[in-house]
Scaffold this motif. Sequence first.
Motif, short mmCIF file in Angstrom:
data_model
loop_
_atom_site.label_atom_id
_atom_site.label_comp_id
_atom_site.label_asym_id
_atom_site.label_seq_id
_atom_site.Cartn_x
_atom_site.Cartn_y
_atom_site.Cartn_z
N ASN A 57 0.81 -1.22 0.00
CA ASN A 57 0.00 0.00 0.00
C ASN A 57 0.84 1.27 0.00
O ASN A 57 0.45 2.28 0.58
CB ASN A 57 -1.00 0.02 1.15
N THR A 58 2.00 1.21 -0.63
CA THR A 58 2.79 2.41 -0.85
C THR A 58 2.76 2.73 -2.35
O THR A 58 2.53 1.86 -3.18
CB THR A 58 4.25 2.24 -0.38
N TYR A 59 2.97 3.99 -2.66
CA TYR A 59 2.93 4.46 -4.03
C TYR A 59 4.33 4.88 -4.46
O TYR A 59 5.10 5.44 -3.67
CB TYR A 59 1.99 5.67 -4.15
N ASN A 60 4.66 4.63 -5.71
CA ASN A 60 5.91 5.12 -6.28
C ASN A 60 5.64 5.48 -7.74
O ASN A 60 4.59 5.17 -8.28
CB ASN A 60 7.03 4.08 -6.15
N PHE A 61 6.60 6.17 -8.33
CA PHE A 61 6.45 6.52 -9.74
C PHE A 61 7.77 6.35 -10.46
O PHE A 61 8.84 6.34 -9.84
CB PHE A 61 5.91 7.95 -9.91
N SER A 62 7.67 6.21 -11.75
CA SER A 62 8.85 6.21 -12.60
C SER A 62 8.62 7.24 -13.70
O SER A 62 7.48 7.48 -14.11
CB SER A 62 9.13 4.83 -13.20
N LEU A 63 9.70 7.85 -14.13
CA LEU A 63 9.65 8.78 -15.24
C LEU A 63 10.36 8.11 -16.40
O LEU A 63 11.53 7.74 -16.28
CB LEU A 63 10.34 10.11 -14.87
N ASN A 64 9.63 7.91 -17.48
CA ASN A 64 10.15 7.18 -18.63
C ASN A 64 10.28 8.09 -19.84
O ASN A 64 9.52 9.05 -19.99
CB ASN A 64 9.23 6.01 -18.97
N THR A 65 11.21 7.73 -20.71
CA THR A 65 11.34 8.44 -21.98
C THR A 65 10.19 8.02 -22.89
O THR A 65 9.47 7.07 -22.60
CB THR A 65 12.68 8.09 -22.68
N SER A 66 10.04 8.70 -24.00
CA SER A 66 8.98 8.35 -24.95
C SER A 66 9.17 6.95 -25.52
O SER A 66 8.21 6.30 -25.94
CB SER A 66 8.90 9.38 -26.07
N SER A 67 10.42 6.46 -25.52
CA SER A 67 10.68 5.10 -26.01
C SER A 67 10.50 4.05 -24.92
O SER A 67 10.70 2.87 -25.17
CB SER A 67 12.09 5.02 -26.60
N GLY A 68 10.15 4.48 -23.69
CA GLY A 68 9.85 3.54 -22.62
C GLY A 68 10.99 3.26 -21.65
O GLY A 68 10.83 2.52 -20.70
N ASN A 69 12.17 3.86 -21.88
CA ASN A 69 13.29 3.65 -20.96
C ASN A 69 13.09 4.47 -19.70
O ASN A 69 12.72 5.64 -19.76
CB ASN A 69 14.61 4.05 -21.63
N ALA A 70 13.35 3.87 -18.56
CA ALA A 70 13.19 4.57 -17.28
C ALA A 70 14.38 5.47 -17.01
O ALA A 70 15.52 5.05 -17.08
CB ALA A 70 13.03 3.57 -16.15
N LEU A 71 14.09 6.74 -16.72
CA LEU A 71 15.13 7.70 -16.36
C LEU A 71 15.28 7.82 -14.85
O LEU A 71 16.34 8.16 -14.35
CB LEU A 71 14.77 9.10 -16.89
N PHE A 72 14.19 7.55 -14.13
CA PHE A 72 14.15 7.87 -12.71
C PHE A 72 13.11 7.01 -12.01
O PHE A 72 12.04 6.75 -12.57
CB PHE A 72 13.78 9.35 -12.58
N TYR A 73 13.42 6.57 -10.80
CA TYR A 73 12.52 5.78 -9.96
C TYR A 73 12.36 6.46 -8.62
O TYR A 73 13.35 6.80 -7.97
CB TYR A 73 13.08 4.37 -9.71
#
Length: 107
Positions: free
Chosen positions: A10-26
Amino acid sequence: MIKINKDDNNTYNFSLNTSSGNALFYSVGFSSEEEIKNVVSGLNMIDKQQYIFERKTDHDGNFLFNLKDRKGQLIGNSQLYGSEAGMENGIKNLKKSIATLNKSKEL
């Protein structure tokens, strides 16, 4: 693109992905949906010196960065990079991606 997830704990997290789907940040885990939405919406201030990029090297010699708010609270971290230049490029790409999301009103 920002992707918000809810864990089994029950915790929330996010990822920021490039337009091609590669994760830049967690992100780290946040306790509520409201808290994570506040953090995500606050990312639009990244160019106004509201955030601190903490550059690090792991025990294998790989480079990474942490993103902290101005109070020093950890927001999340990057992937591992093989060089310092790659890490610096990752920071630039993160800032650019956030600026693009901000212009498109996704933040």
